[in-house]
Design a protein around this motif. Sequence first.
Motif, short mmCIF file in Angstrom:
data_model
loop_
_atom_site.label_atom_id
_atom_site.label_comp_id
_atom_site.label_asym_id
_atom_site.label_seq_id
_atom_site.Cartn_x
_atom_site.Cartn_y
_atom_site.Cartn_z
N TYR A 258 0.86 -1.19 0.00
CA TYR A 258 0.00 0.00 0.00
C TYR A 258 0.89 1.24 0.00
O TYR A 258 0.97 1.95 0.99
N PRO A 259 1.54 1.47 -1.12
CA PRO A 259 2.62 2.47 -1.07
C PRO A 259 2.19 3.92 -1.12
O PRO A 259 3.04 4.79 -1.00
N LEU A 260 0.93 4.21 -1.28
CA LEU A 260 0.53 5.60 -1.56
C LEU A 260 1.04 6.59 -0.52
O LEU A 260 1.54 7.66 -0.85
N SER A 261 0.92 6.24 0.75
CA SER A 261 1.31 7.20 1.79
C SER A 261 2.80 7.47 1.80
O SER A 261 3.27 8.43 2.38
N ALA A 262 3.56 6.60 1.15
CA ALA A 262 5.00 6.83 1.06
C ALA A 262 5.37 7.46 -0.27
O ALA A 262 6.30 8.25 -0.36
N ILE A 263 4.63 7.12 -1.30
CA ILE A 263 4.97 7.62 -2.63
C ILE A 263 4.65 9.10 -2.75
O ILE A 263 5.41 9.87 -3.33
N LEU A 264 3.53 9.53 -2.21
CA LEU A 264 3.16 10.94 -2.36
C LEU A 264 4.20 11.89 -1.79
O LEU A 264 4.56 12.87 -2.44
N PRO A 265 4.68 11.66 -0.56
CA PRO A 265 5.74 12.56 -0.10
C PRO A 265 6.98 12.49 -0.99
O PRO A 265 7.67 13.50 -1.19
N CYS A 266 7.30 11.31 -1.55
CA CYS A 266 8.42 11.21 -2.47
C CYS A 266 8.21 12.15 -3.65
O CYS A 266 9.12 12.89 -4.05
N VAL A 267 7.01 12.11 -4.20
CA VAL A 267 6.71 12.97 -5.34
C VAL A 267 6.87 14.43 -4.96
O VAL A 267 7.45 15.22 -5.71
N MET A 268 6.36 14.79 -3.78
CA MET A 268 6.49 16.18 -3.35
C MET A 268 7.95 16.60 -3.27
O MET A 268 8.34 17.69 -3.70
N ILE A 269 8.77 15.72 -2.71
CA ILE A 269 10.19 16.04 -2.58
C ILE A 269 10.80 16.27 -3.95
O ILE A 269 11.48 17.27 -4.18
N VAL A 270 10.57 15.32 -4.86
CA VAL A 270 11.18 15.43 -6.18
C VAL A 270 10.73 16.72 -6.87
O VAL A 270 11.55 17.48 -7.39
N LEU A 271 9.43 16.97 -6.86
CA LEU A 271 8.94 18.16 -7.55
C LEU A 271 9.53 19.44 -6.94
O LEU A 271 9.92 20.36 -7.67
N THR A 272 9.59 19.49 -5.63
CA THR A 272 10.13 20.70 -5.00
C THR A 272 11.59 20.89 -5.33
O THR A 272 12.02 22.00 -5.67
N VAL A 273 12.38 19.83 -5.23
CA VAL A 273 13.80 19.96 -5.53
C VAL A 273 14.00 20.36 -7.00
O VAL A 273 14.79 21.25 -7.31
N VAL A 274 13.27 19.72 -7.90
CA VAL A 274 13.38 20.06 -9.31
C VAL A 274 13.04 21.53 -9.52
O VAL A 274 13.73 22.26 -10.23
#
Lengths: 289, 319, 343
Positions: A255-271
């Motif tokens: 059930y990866p959603l709760s971990a994947i979403l913060p990952c996405v946020m991190i990547v987008l912000t850093v980019v």
Amino acid sequence: MTTELVRRPGLARIRLSRTKPGRSWLYLLCLGFLVLIVLLALLAPWLSPHDSNAVDLGNALAGPSGVHPLGVDGSGRDTASRLITGARTSLLGPLGVVLFSTVAGVAVGLAAGWRGGWLDSLLSRSTELIFAFPGLLLAILIVSIYGEGLTAPVVALGVAYLPYVSRLTRSLVLAERERPYVEAYRVQGHSGLQICLRHVLPNIAPVVLAQSTINFGYALIDLAGLSFLGLGVPALTPDWGRMVFDGETAIQSGYPLSAILPCVMIVLTVVAFNVVGERWADQVARRDR
Amino acid sequence: MTFVRFAARRLAEMAATLLAASFVIFGAMYLAPGNPASFLLSGRSASPEALKAINDQYHLNDPFWEQYLRWLGQVLHGDFGRSIEYRTPVSTLLAARLPTTLLLVAMALVLVVTVGLALGWIGAVRGGATDGAILVGTTLAVGTPSFVAAVLLQGLFSVKLGWFPSSGSGAGFTQMLWHLTLPAIALALYLIGMLARVTRSAMLEAMGHEHVTVARSRGVPERQVIRRHVFRNTQGTVLTMGGLIVSTLLICTVLVETAFSVNGIGQLLDLSTTTKDFPVVQAISLIIVGIFMTVNLIVDLLLPLIDPRVALGTRGAGA
Amino acid sequence: MNTPTTVPTNVPTSAAANVPALDIQGLHLRLPGTARPVLAGVDLTVAARETVALVGESGSGKTLTSRSALRLLPLKATTQGAVRVAGEDVLTMNPDQLRRLRTHTAAMIFQDPRAAINPLRRVGDFLTESLRLNAGASAAEATARATRMLEAVGLSAGALRQYPGQLSGGMLQRVMIAAALMGDPALILADEPTTALDVTTQAEVVGLLDDLREQFGTGLLFVTHDLGLAAAISDRVYVMYAGRIAETGPADALFNRPRHPYTAALLNSTPRPEAPQGRLAAIEGQPPSIQEELTGCPFAPRCRFATEICTERMPEQLPVPDEPSHLVACHHSDQLAGSLIDA
């Protein structure tokens, strides 16, 4: 001789586009995204639909629903709220790092570049030593001494990034020193410090700020990594890195959603920080040409 | 100056910096609140006997300099002290885990160098949509911390698709390779993006140089022109990133090994930080810094071979 | 793909007397986004064993003209006309033929040898590169020829193992010349080969080029902005302005009896020891920009003989009376006849 070698790719080296103006829509998009994130962080208490720490074990790992638009994590906490509230710590930490390293780094670089001589040697050698430690290592070292909490790692990372800022400042100051206007002011009787602060500093500020914007991204990566290890923010604070840590078992259970979403946020912000910072660096470099 | 003198000077500089770094690593113990003894014991039994034992074992009552020099001497003999948590010599712990981490880092390094250089070349030479795609990909890669890559790769290829194991390091060489594939990719992703962009940008710059046109004007096939006059001229820049690449790989093993439960040095660093097992933290920090400095030294010594202008002193400090 | 051919030996090429080394006919070259062609109808020939100079200001198109002989043109350029090197039209060649041309038939000597030679590779690598990669020559054969070429330009074989940074500018330019000779070309194009050098070395290099042309029987196109230098070393001269040939003829005819106001102005602004000690007369004004459309003679705005016809009609190239090989494109070329400028 190693001191001359650039450890991180210097600003001037990375040419993003072949044509001069570059893709401005990407820049605007990223800038807009950053504004959005900052707003989320500032207005978090009013924007998050639920209390980010409200536990509801019976509902653990449920998928997106009307009540919880982005699902819940392993303890039943609302992911959307945690993401929004998490923006605060996720941004605050790097901000502290960048502020510290910029202010201290500029001070050191100014002193070294302007005065030269023994002060320059001393400061340069000392900052050389810091280069030997990867930022994350210094942060881990500090955490192993002081334990949990964000203050110590932020200071450690600030120290780790200082040499990049100070070296950049120093070389800029060295170049500025040769400019005619400096001599002109000196002849008129202005003190070195005055010239530094009122004339040199504003001239070099854009380049330094562009680099610092890029450093923000690095700091975000390092601090999030620390939180991912459980070594950064305290356990209950919502924080993107920490959320990944909390969500580790959730991933294993599928059930990866709760971990994947913060990952996405991190990547987008850093980019976003990288794109914006590099664009500013490009503009500054072009202006100087 | 001659190469030998240059090498000797660099070696001396490296030794000096390493010494200073070791001083910092050792002295960090004294940054802790309270005294070193209670810090070393933190969380564990703090009875007077335990404290005395700690004081004796680590000679904490000796003057600072004596402690440092004794510690340094031991380190140079390969003795990193004892782990407080596991009560075994740190070197034993390290020796058991080092091969795994070295293999992981080696795999990641191969990925970084091959994929990074290839993408940079292709982007610079092909241009157009291919270059655009590579730019987008590398921009994302540079924004992806290694733990994020680890988590995403694990979620997709391990849990969802089941192509790779999600934890452990396996026994036997081929097993290890299979177990370490995802971790190596996670480790390498960020650096692939960075190396690709640096290579691409350096190649674009090199392509504008006159000697490239001259080579074409003499009929040299385009592929060779790119290889011998564009790519070759960027290798100096790429080489100078060697230190950064290796040190980033090393420190990020903490994140990746933890995510994948690989029993290497990185995981040990994480564990010992959490349990405040300071001697282990010291040892691993020292190793990471030491390897970083060694790689820098090697890079500095190789650079004149790659770029003769460095040796002649006719090259500027930039690319 | 690389058809192995034998490495040329040190025998002067006996180019057929009636096949010019270079024959450009009606060359038009246009770049996108410009109002007029960069080259507008250039006719130029270089016979075997002949030295021809191409003179003009920067922006006149002289470099592009010389580069057209190797088809070293900007990517988006469109061309019309023919550029024949040793009889074959370069503009219509396929890539293999072009590569063969560039390896064996024509070679260029560039202005700045330090920029033109890869500083990271040895001199020997630079010299032998083309033959090894294109002509299938072995390293030994190529190196042997390189040694002979180095000797021909007055350098020792030791230079082969050195890096460009270890040689002086003059020596590097000699290396360039040696490299140009490696493929035993019928045509050598020298693009301002002496501009980056000091005066003494200039004289040496120019003398060397002349000797080698004689020795190897090549045709030499010498591009320069210095009319005095051009007249001194060449058999014939072309003067170029704004993408057109303004005047052409035997060197002494052009130098002593110029018939185009631009040529005259160039001569006036060239310091000559025997001329009266006046101020150096720079030519007033600027050449027309590439974005400007032209109807009449491009030099009209700067010409003191200009009249209405000059801005209305482009002058044709016509021979000067009594000098059939001396052509000039000017409505008022008679104005200069018998004037003070005639030596």
